[in-house]
Design an enzyme around this catalytic site. Structure first.
Site, PDB file in Angstrom:
ATOM      1  N   GLN A  65       0.830  -1.214   0.000  1.00 23.63           N
ATOM      2  CA  GLN A  65       0.000   0.000   0.000  1.00 23.63           C
ATOM      3  C   GLN A  65       0.864   1.265   0.000  1.00 23.63           C
ATOM      4  OE1 GLN A  65      -3.351  -1.260   2.974  1.00 23.63           O
ATOM      5  NE2 GLN A  65      -1.415  -1.925   3.803  1.00 23.63           N
ATOM      6  N   HIS A  92     -12.978   2.615  17.071  1.00 21.49           N
ATOM      7  CA  HIS A  92     -12.437   1.442  17.775  1.00 21.49           C
ATOM      8  C   HIS A  92     -13.351   0.982  18.912  1.00 21.49           C
ATOM      9  CE1 HIS A  92      -8.448   2.647  15.851  1.00 21.49           C
ATOM     10  NE2 HIS A  92      -8.828   1.494  15.307  1.00 21.49           N
ATOM     11  N   ASP A 113     -11.026  -5.677  10.925  1.00 21.46           N
ATOM     12  CA  ASP A 113     -10.709  -4.238  10.933  1.00 21.46           C
ATOM     13  C   ASP A 113      -9.861  -3.960   9.697  1.00 21.46           C
ATOM     14  OD1 ASP A 113      -8.843  -2.027  13.180  1.00 21.46           O
ATOM     15  OD2 ASP A 113     -10.158  -1.649  11.465  1.00 21.46           O
ATOM     16  N   ASP A 152      -1.583 -12.636   5.205  1.00 24.43           N
ATOM     17  CA  ASP A 152      -2.929 -12.472   4.659  1.00 24.43           C
ATOM     18  C   ASP A 152      -3.957 -13.070   5.606  1.00 24.43           C
ATOM     19  OD1 ASP A 152      -4.877 -14.133   2.180  1.00 24.43           O
ATOM     20  OD2 ASP A 152      -5.121 -12.088   2.948  1.00 24.43           O
TER      21      ASP A 152
HETATM   22  N1  SAM Z   1     -10.355   1.305  10.488  1.00 21.74           N
HETATM   23  C1  SAM Z   1      -9.852   1.284   9.215  1.00 21.74           C
HETATM   24  C2  SAM Z   1     -10.978   1.307   8.240  1.00 21.74           C
HETATM   25  O1  SAM Z   1     -12.064   1.051   8.663  1.00 21.74           O
HETATM   26  O2  SAM Z   1     -10.809   1.657   7.096  1.00 21.74           O
HETATM   27  C3  SAM Z   1      -8.979   0.072   9.024  1.00 21.74           C
HETATM   28  C4  SAM Z   1      -7.717   0.320   9.658  1.00 21.74           C
HETATM   29  S1  SAM Z   1      -6.558  -0.938   9.559  1.00 21.74           S
HETATM   30  C5  SAM Z   1      -5.150   0.050   9.444  1.00 21.74           C
HETATM   31  C6  SAM Z   1      -6.693  -1.688   8.003  1.00 21.74           C
HETATM   32  C7  SAM Z   1      -5.675  -2.767   7.804  1.00 21.74           C
HETATM   33  O3  SAM Z   1      -6.175  -3.815   6.937  1.00 21.74           O
HETATM   34  C8  SAM Z   1      -4.384  -2.285   7.128  1.00 21.74           C
HETATM   35  O4  SAM Z   1      -3.343  -2.257   8.077  1.00 21.74           O
HETATM   36  C9  SAM Z   1      -4.122  -3.328   6.030  1.00 21.74           C
HETATM   37  O5  SAM Z   1      -2.775  -3.697   5.919  1.00 21.74           O
HETATM   38  C10 SAM Z   1      -5.007  -4.477   6.490  1.00 21.74           C
HETATM   39  N2  SAM Z   1      -5.329  -5.446   5.447  1.00 21.74           N
HETATM   40  C11 SAM Z   1      -5.727  -5.203   4.178  1.00 21.74           C
HETATM   41  N3  SAM Z   1      -5.893  -6.368   3.511  1.00 21.74           N
HETATM   42  C12 SAM Z   1      -5.600  -7.360   4.400  1.00 21.74           C
HETATM   43  C13 SAM Z   1      -5.572  -8.777   4.315  1.00 21.74           C
HETATM   44  N4  SAM Z   1      -5.877  -9.406   3.173  1.00 21.74           N
HETATM   45  N5  SAM Z   1      -5.218  -9.486   5.409  1.00 21.74           N
HETATM   46  C14 SAM Z   1      -4.896  -8.852   6.571  1.00 21.74           C
HETATM   47  N6  SAM Z   1      -4.886  -7.499   6.715  1.00 21.74           N
HETATM   48  C15 SAM Z   1      -5.237  -6.778   5.640  1.00 21.74           C
END
Ligand code: SAM
Length: 411
Positions: free
Chosen positions: A159, A190, A284, A266
């Site tokens: 990203q 949160h 999340d 993942d």
């Molecule tokens: N609260 C935020 C929102 O609602 O938009 C989300 C915050 S959190 C930082 C989102 C996280 O999802 C990111 O750190 C990203 O790396 C993670 N993410 C995206 N795709 C993912 C996947 N396939 N597996 C695990 N984490 C993932």
């Protein structure tokens, strides 16, 4: 130092071809219209590009004005034109002149569609020092914040990560142009994501967060004494590292908590392969149109159900019911196809610029049926402190859906 900056991208021009490829014709037209608008030309430069893909080359040119500039670029191969007019409004307000000139340029090219922007520049316009960043709510609506500092930006393996600072929001994490979390308002999201399900569950011991690399949900989860383990699986280790270093006010060092297990990978793969079982699973994640896309599918919800203990639940955010009604409808019906009980709820989230929909899905747990008294007793019993949003009355209010939202979700 104040002024008006107008830009316009014209698509599918229907008007005069000559102005498109002939620098002399274009220069003459721009000069005439600029003088007619009452603006003052002090210099100019025009260039015609060589032929491209069998199409005559386009023209790029600029008129230097006492008020600043007119710049124009034609794209014959795309029947497009890009325009930009900036007028300083120091000694006089030249806005009407600039808008009149822009309209005449647009009229002569007669495009099928236009994208226009208007920026009031300069500190006299109430503009903050820093940068104004917009975010889309959908294809028709945007919202934005002023950021006074850009603390960090980098392309991670997955990203584009930005860390910014704003007066209203404090330090703010942005991924791929989407605002994720911010110091001064993170408690809305949160606390809203974590506590309704956690306090509806009589004894949540094994918990899992998929995503959540900022650590805010983890911090709220670890407030619950029954929790024996909180596993967090985020795709992007860089988000966790940046959050550890810059967003301690959000995660309060939760990554190093003895009950926390942090994994980088993942989330779909983790859920598919884990032998563990969880009482509460929090999704999340970034939005469906990101690397998290496969985690907003029936297949993934079925996989999540397999890793739940009896009486367990998953929680996820669905989007804005007003700005993204189809996404909220689609996801809530998808959940209803996998779980017996889907409990949609919602709250306004300042950083997301809208009232936001979330849902608890389970075969047993129904947060709406948990009384305020039970919620209060559990908050006391678990000694959960430092709640800035959530309480037993708010719990009920979260699940009291406005009619337009009720119409989007399964009854
Ligand atoms: N609260 C935020 C929102 O609602 O938009 C989300 C915050 S959190 C930082 C989102 C996280 O999802 C990111 O750190 C990203 O790396 C993670 N993410 C995206 N795709 C993912 C996947 N396939 N597996 C695990 N984490 C993932």
């Amino acid at each position: 130092m104040q002024g008006l900056h107008l830009t316009a991208d014209l698509y599918q021009r229907q008007g005069a071809l000559s102005l498109f490829v002939d620098e002399h014709a274009l220069a003459t037209f721009c000069r005439t219209e600029t003088q007619r608008s009452g603006l003052t030309i002090v210099g100019e430069k025009w260039i015609t590009f060589p032929e491209y893909q069998g199409e005559p080359g386009g023209v790029t040119g600029a008129l230097l004005l006492a008020e600043s500039h007119l710049a124009i670029h034609t794209w014959p191969e795309r029947k497009g034109v890009t325009l930009d007019i900036y007028v300083c409004n120091f000694s006089a307000d030249n806005s009407v002149k600039a808008q009149g000139l822009l309209q005449r340029l647009i009229d002569v090219f007669a495009p099928e569609s236009i994208q226009r922007n208007q920026i009031l520049r300069g500190d006299e316009q109430g503009n903050q020092a820093g940068e104004l960043l917009w975010e889309k709510l959908n294809n028709n609506s945007v919202y934005g914040f002023w950021f006074r500092k850009r603390l960090l930006e980098k392309h991670t393996k997955y990203q584009y990560l930005e860390l910014l600072e704003s007066a209203d929001m404090g330090r703010t994490l942005r991924l791929d142009g989407c605002l994720m979390t911010a110091e001064k308002e993170e408690f809305f999201y949160h606390e809203g994501l974590v506590h309704p399900a956690m306090l509806s569950h009589p004894n949540p011991q094994k918990t899992l967060i998929i995503g959540g690399g900022d650590g805010g949900a983890l911090e709220e989860l670890l407030k619950h004494q029954p929790v024996e383990s909180a596993t967090l699986v985020d795709l992007d280790g860089a988000v966790i590292e940046v959050s550890k270093e810059y967003l301690q006010s959000i995660n309060k060092g939760a990554f190093d908590h003895p009950k926390a297990m942090i994994k980088v990978g993942d989330g779909a793969e983790f859920v598919r392969t884990t032998e563990e079982r969880f009482d509460i699973v929090l999704l999340d994640l970034t939005d469906p149109e990101t690397p998290a896309g496969p985690l907003y599918t029936e297949e993934f919800f079925v996989a999540c159900k397999k890793v739940l203990t009896s009486g367990g639940a998953i929680v996820l955010h669905l989007g804005s019911p007003f700005h993204e009604p189809e996404q909220v409808r689609r996801l809530s019906y998808m959940l209803a196809g996998v779980f017996t009980h889907v409990s949609p709820y919602g709250l306004y989230i300042p950083l997301y610029g809208a009232y936001w929909a979330l849902a608890v899905a389970s075969d047993e747990l129904c947060p709406k049926q948990v009384s305020a008294q039970v919620i209060d007793e559990r908050i006391q019993a678990r000694a959960i402190g430092d709640l800035q949003y959530y309480n037993s009355e708010v719990h009920g209010a979260l699940f009291a859906l406005p009619n337009y939202y009720q119409k989007l979700v399964p009854a």
